[in-house]
Design a protein around this motif. Sequence first.
Motif, PDB file in Angstrom:
ATOM      1  N   GLY A 221       0.824  -1.200   0.000  1.00 40.43           N
ATOM      2  CA  GLY A 221       0.000   0.000   0.000  1.00 40.43           C
ATOM      3  C   GLY A 221       0.859   1.249   0.000  1.00 40.43           C
ATOM      4  N   ARG A 222       0.286   2.325  -0.522  1.00 40.91           N
ATOM      5  CA  ARG A 222       1.009   3.593  -0.525  1.00 40.91           C
ATOM      6  C   ARG A 222       0.027   4.746  -0.704  1.00 40.91           C
ATOM      7  N   LEU A 223       0.515   5.949  -0.472  1.00 41.33           N
ATOM      8  CA  LEU A 223      -0.222   7.169  -0.759  1.00 41.33           C
ATOM      9  C   LEU A 223       0.286   7.658  -2.109  1.00 41.33           C
ATOM     10  N   ALA A 224      -0.491   7.375  -3.154  1.00 38.69           N
ATOM     11  CA  ALA A 224      -0.017   7.608  -4.517  1.00 38.69           C
ATOM     12  C   ALA A 224      -0.517   8.901  -5.142  1.00 38.69           C
ATOM     13  N   TYR A 225      -1.661   9.407  -4.689  1.00 34.37           N
ATOM     14  CA  TYR A 225      -2.296  10.537  -5.386  1.00 34.37           C
ATOM     15  C   TYR A 225      -2.557  11.721  -4.467  1.00 34.37           C
ATOM     16  N   TYR A 226      -3.077  11.472  -3.277  1.00 35.14           N
ATOM     17  CA  TYR A 226      -3.450  12.555  -2.362  1.00 35.14           C
ATOM     18  C   TYR A 226      -2.265  12.938  -1.476  1.00 35.14           C
ATOM     19  N   GLY A 227      -2.532  13.745  -0.472  1.00 31.24           N
ATOM     20  CA  GLY A 227      -1.499  14.113   0.481  1.00 31.24           C
ATOM     21  C   GLY A 227      -0.360  14.879  -0.160  1.00 31.24           C
ATOM     22  N   SER A 228       0.861  14.506   0.191  1.00 36.36           N
ATOM     23  CA  SER A 228       2.046  15.220  -0.286  1.00 36.36           C
ATOM     24  C   SER A 228       2.287  15.037  -1.773  1.00 36.36           C
ATOM     25  N   GLN A 229       1.525  14.163  -2.433  1.00 35.76           N
ATOM     26  CA  GLN A 229       1.677  13.976  -3.873  1.00 35.76           C
ATOM     27  C   GLN A 229       1.044  15.111  -4.676  1.00 35.76           C
ATOM     28  N   GLY A 230       0.232  15.947  -4.031  1.00 31.99           N
ATOM     29  CA  GLY A 230      -0.493  16.993  -4.751  1.00 31.99           C
ATOM     30  C   GLY A 230       0.395  18.122  -5.239  1.00 31.99           C
ATOM     31  N   PRO A 231      -0.055  18.844  -6.280  1.00 32.50           N
ATOM     32  CA  PRO A 231       0.751  19.924  -6.864  1.00 32.50           C
ATOM     33  C   PRO A 231       0.769  21.193  -6.029  1.00 32.50           C
ATOM     34  N   PHE A 232      -0.212  21.374  -5.169  1.00 28.79           N
ATOM     35  CA  PHE A 232      -0.288  22.538  -4.280  1.00 28.79           C
ATOM     36  C   PHE A 232      -1.197  22.165  -3.127  1.00 28.79           C
ATOM     37  N   ASP A 269     -14.701  21.864  19.034  1.00 23.91           N
ATOM     38  CA  ASP A 269     -13.748  20.761  18.897  1.00 23.91           C
ATOM     39  C   ASP A 269     -12.683  20.983  17.820  1.00 23.91           C
ATOM     40  N   GLY A 270     -12.770  22.083  17.079  1.00 26.20           N
ATOM     41  CA  GLY A 270     -11.741  22.383  16.085  1.00 26.20           C
ATOM     42  C   GLY A 270     -11.770  21.508  14.854  1.00 26.20           C
ATOM     43  N   TYR A 271     -12.873  20.787  14.640  1.00 26.80           N
ATOM     44  CA  TYR A 271     -12.948  19.889  13.482  1.00 26.80           C
ATOM     45  C   TYR A 271     -13.625  20.571  12.303  1.00 26.80           C
ATOM     46  N   PHE A 272     -12.940  20.557  11.154  1.00 26.26           N
ATOM     47  CA  PHE A 272     -13.484  21.087   9.910  1.00 26.26           C
ATOM     48  C   PHE A 272     -13.574  19.950   8.904  1.00 26.26           C
ATOM     49  N   ARG A 273     -14.660  19.913   8.170  1.00 25.72           N
ATOM     50  CA  ARG A 273     -14.925  18.798   7.273  1.00 25.72           C
ATOM     51  C   ARG A 273     -14.319  18.996   5.882  1.00 25.72           C
ATOM     52  N   ASP A 274     -13.701  20.149   5.615  1.00 29.68           N
ATOM     53  CA  ASP A 274     -13.218  20.439   4.264  1.00 29.68           C
ATOM     54  C   ASP A 274     -11.705  20.644   4.230  1.00 29.68           C
ATOM     55  N   GLY A 275     -10.982  19.762   4.908  1.00 29.42           N
ATOM     56  CA  GLY A 275      -9.527  19.832   4.872  1.00 29.42           C
ATOM     57  C   GLY A 275      -8.985  19.593   3.481  1.00 29.42           C
ATOM     58  N   CYS A 276      -7.790  20.097   3.225  1.00 30.45           N
ATOM     59  CA  CYS A 276      -7.172  19.966   1.904  1.00 30.45           C
ATOM     60  C   CYS A 276      -6.794  18.513   1.634  1.00 30.45           C
ATOM     61  N   VAL A 277      -7.206  17.982   0.491  1.00 27.37           N
ATOM     62  CA  VAL A 277      -6.907  16.590   0.150  1.00 27.37           C
ATOM     63  C   VAL A 277      -5.418  16.383  -0.120  1.00 27.37           C
ATOM     64  N   PHE A 278      -4.671  17.495  -0.280  1.00 32.48           N
ATOM     65  CA  PHE A 278      -3.235  17.401  -0.489  1.00 32.48           C
ATOM     66  C   PHE A 278      -2.443  17.784   0.766  1.00 32.48           C
ATOM     67  N   GLY A 279      -3.107  17.779   1.910  1.00 35.29           N
ATOM     68  CA  GLY A 279      -2.445  18.123   3.161  1.00 35.29           C
ATOM     69  C   GLY A 279      -1.301  17.174   3.476  1.00 35.29           C
ATOM     70  N   GLU A 280      -0.180  17.737   3.916  1.00 33.26           N
ATOM     71  CA  GLU A 280       1.002  16.921   4.173  1.00 33.26           C
ATOM     72  C   GLU A 280       0.850  16.039   5.406  1.00 33.26           C
TER      73      GLU A 280
END
Length: 442
Positions: A221-232, A269-280
């Motif tokens: 398994g790996r993180l191939a598309y989201y997270g740190s793989q994003g362009p911005f 609680d500090g929870y937001f439902r729209d976090g960035c899908v490219f978040g590191e």
Amino acid sequence: MGGDNIQKGALRGMRRRKYGLVGTGVRGIGSFLKPMVNGLSSVAEVVGLYDINPERARVANRLAETDVPVFTSFEELLGRAKPDAIIVTSTDATHAQYVVGALEAGLDAFSEKPLCTTFEQVQAIRRAAAQSAGRGCVTHNMRFLPDIECIKSEVCRGAIGTILQVRFVETLDRFHGADYFRRWHRRMANGGGLVLQKSSHHFDAVNWLVGSRPSMVTAHGRLAYYGSQGPFRGERCSACAHTEACPHYADIFADPALKALYQGVEHVDGYFRDGCVFGEEIDIHDTVHASVTYENGVELSYSINAYGASESMHIALEGTGGSIEMDTRHDTQWAVGRRDSKKDDGLATDGVGADTMQQVVLRPAFRTDGPRRVLTVPPSSGGHGGADPKMAAMLFGIDPVDDPLGQRATLEEGIQAVLVGIAINESIRRGSRPVAVQTMQS
């Protein structure tokens, strides 16, 4: 009653029972609070709500048009509301503490999938169940999907003989799939990743279909598309400089219900439902492939990815007497972030597009045994392809207690489902080494 409580699916009583609901997010409201108030009120009464954010619980009352008491702690819910059973729909990593708490209080416990997320939690639930007069059930709604019911019926009647191998592939598209990387699911500590949050009901369905316990897992398994793989990247969609360029921008507050439930109560609680899908900080996998061996010799090949061009599922069971294959492709016009519902791309704007299909096919082992048959799957309506209302009716008492297909998932069956996901994560962490599912040993 003791240790066999964890095995038996029958739950107490057909009288009007009292339920406490823990976790008042979208699932808790839509699949439990509203149905129990509107359709199950003759046999079920919700007597208390508890959420770590009491403001969300109060909003849940408003959205469901109820006036259920809101409690500020789980202990207060148990002590003052005095429920007969607890329904757990909180963040996945917290399910176990409430299931154990309910069992230790002698109450029945209904848990959303996954039942838990760690091997230590598995052991805690087993210990609590062994000492409790309460019984447990996991709401594995996939057992109630019409397609899966059809497959189970054919397996039970011996249509394909002895099952030898299973292939299971799910592809989430870049709208539905992306949503797991915006929300709390994006952190391994919160839910154990897709192989627990999303795939545990897949593993439960396979365990149920093949009639055996998983024995050994090897996974990649790996993180191939989201997270740190994003362009911005940004912090949140609602406060981002890349809204025009990003294909995953989502205005989640365009949905009035989501806006009512989430906007304006984050301060608690500090929870937001729209976090960035490219978040590191994202540390779950978006691509997984696993091989699972069962105690009865069946081999499962499983894969999932969360960035497909289409939303689809393929399940094939190969047996000594033939095969059963299920293929589905779904349009996700409903998904958060869709911005193309008005485009002329061959997809209808009512949520049913040209690029959809649903089929279950039975093939005999040899042509001399007869032609292939496309099986008739009865139509069904309601959440998750009609599975949710059927599951609720059986679990909470509307339907007769008969369960000919064994669709009530016991605590032990819920444990067996999460053990596969836990073992997959362990195998990946150990460099794809084989892991014994029942012990987590390499």
